[in-house]
Design a protein around this motif. Sequence first.
Motif, short mmCIF file in Angstrom:
data_model
loop_
_atom_site.label_atom_id
_atom_site.label_comp_id
_atom_site.label_asym_id
_atom_site.label_seq_id
_atom_site.Cartn_x
_atom_site.Cartn_y
_atom_site.Cartn_z
N MET A 10 0.83 -1.20 0.00
CA MET A 10 0.00 0.00 0.00
C MET A 10 0.87 1.25 0.00
O MET A 10 1.57 1.52 0.98
CB MET A 10 -0.89 0.01 1.25
N ALA A 11 0.85 1.99 -1.11
CA ALA A 11 1.71 3.18 -1.20
C ALA A 11 0.99 4.29 -1.95
O ALA A 11 1.62 5.06 -2.67
CB ALA A 11 3.02 2.81 -1.87
N ALA A 12 -0.33 4.35 -1.79
CA ALA A 12 -1.07 5.38 -2.54
C ALA A 12 -1.45 6.58 -1.67
O ALA A 12 -2.22 7.43 -2.11
CB ALA A 12 -2.31 4.76 -3.18
N GLY A 13 -0.90 6.62 -0.44
CA GLY A 13 -1.19 7.77 0.41
C GLY A 13 -0.46 8.99 -0.10
O GLY A 13 0.59 8.87 -0.74
N GLY A 82 -6.98 4.59 -4.45
CA GLY A 82 -8.31 5.19 -4.36
C GLY A 82 -8.32 6.31 -3.34
O GLY A 82 -7.27 6.68 -2.80
N THR A 84 -9.47 6.43 -0.28
CA THR A 84 -9.03 6.03 1.06
C THR A 84 -8.24 4.74 0.90
O THR A 84 -8.26 4.11 -0.16
CB THR A 84 -10.21 5.72 2.01
N SER A 88 -8.17 1.83 -2.07
CA SER A 88 -6.91 1.39 -2.70
C SER A 88 -6.78 -0.12 -2.65
O SER A 88 -6.41 -0.75 -3.63
CB SER A 88 -5.70 2.02 -1.99
N ASP A 106 1.72 -2.08 4.56
CA ASP A 106 1.94 -0.65 4.33
C ASP A 106 3.33 -0.44 3.73
O ASP A 106 4.34 -0.89 4.29
CB ASP A 106 1.86 0.12 5.66
N GLY A 107 3.38 0.31 2.64
CA GLY A 107 4.66 0.59 1.98
C GLY A 107 5.63 1.37 2.85
O GLY A 107 6.83 1.42 2.57
N LYS A 219 5.21 2.22 11.44
CA LYS A 219 4.71 2.86 10.21
C LYS A 219 5.35 4.24 10.16
O LYS A 219 5.08 5.09 11.01
CB LYS A 219 3.18 2.96 10.27
O1 C5P Z 1 -3.02 6.87 5.99
P1 C5P Z 1 -2.40 5.70 6.65
O2 C5P Z 1 -1.22 6.07 7.46
O3 C5P Z 1 -3.32 4.78 7.37
O4 C5P Z 1 -1.81 4.86 5.43
C1 C5P Z 1 -1.33 3.54 5.59
C2 C5P Z 1 -0.84 3.04 4.25
O5 C5P Z 1 -1.91 3.05 3.30
C3 C5P Z 1 0.27 3.90 3.65
O6 C5P Z 1 1.28 3.01 3.19
C4 C5P Z 1 -0.41 4.67 2.53
O7 C5P Z 1 0.45 4.93 1.43
C5 C5P Z 1 -1.53 3.72 2.11
N1 C5P Z 1 -2.71 4.42 1.54
C6 C5P Z 1 -3.16 4.05 0.27
N2 C5P Z 1 -4.24 4.70 -0.29
C7 C5P Z 1 -4.84 5.70 0.36
C8 C5P Z 1 -4.40 6.10 1.64
C9 C5P Z 1 -3.32 5.42 2.22
O8 C5P Z 1 -2.58 3.13 -0.33
N3 C5P Z 1 -5.85 6.34 -0.24
#
Ligand code: C5P
Length: 238
Positions: A10-13, A82, A84, A88, A106-107, A219
């Motif tokens: 997960m790396a879309a934040g 996405g 949130t 994603s 989590d990336g 994290k």
């Molecule tokens: O926002 P949070 O700290 O909970 O994010 C945890 C992980 O989810 C991060 O690695 C972030 O890149 C990812 N993420 C995502 N898509 C989003 C929001 C967060 O992949 N829309």
Amino acid sequence: MNRKRFVIIMAAGSGTRMGADRPKQFLELGGKAILQKTIEVFLAACPGISVVTVLPEAFIGYWRDYCYKRNFTCPQILVKGGITRFHSVRNALERIPEGAVVAVHDGVRPLVTEKLVAEMFAKAERVPALIPVVPCVDTMKVLSKCKAATGEDVLKAVPGASVDRSMLYGAQTPQIFHSEVLKEAYSLAYDTAFTDDASVVEKYGKSLSYTMGERLNIKITTLDDLTLAEAVMKIREA
Ligand code: C5P
């Protein structure tokens, strides 16, 4: 029979709280992007694993170029994120077949060890949902934020509210699931209470199994976390 292994990174934040010019997953730790370090742990722990990397749409080209320039040639399925984390993950699950075992990680947790990843994948053959947790060591307070007469935000105790620390654990990633379970759970409508994959699967009515996580599997969220991660990596690589 062993299930085929996948990891969704997960790396879309947009994570720009650190004030950097890029989301924090692209910042470098010891000369490599945090995201690359994270993916490398899974490649080392599970040779042959399929990697699905979820990125902000605007950074897909950036990440492709970065991997090319750094000769980081591991095959990755790149998926756009996405609005949130839930959305994603749901996008990524479209690329995961049934009958597989899938870790969601989590990336920005590059300090997870190969040992934990390998042990969790082995256990996850036998249980449909496996979640790493660490016991809470601080004393927890239930407080609410309110405005003082000066207009300042202050914290106040919530009368009668207390929590028994011995029952509190922090959930980490990787969280590992049989893919059919995770795909079905993600058919639920979005709820703001879905802060991790375990909460989605639990709401869907499946029971979860837990295993001990690692205190250093942080994290990376703030500059302090980045400093800590750098120090840990130096010690581990020495
Ligand atoms: O926002 P949070 O700290 O909970 O994010 C945890 C992980 O989810 C991060 O690695 C972030 O890149 C990812 N993420 C995502 N898509 C989003 C929001 C967060 O992949 N829309």
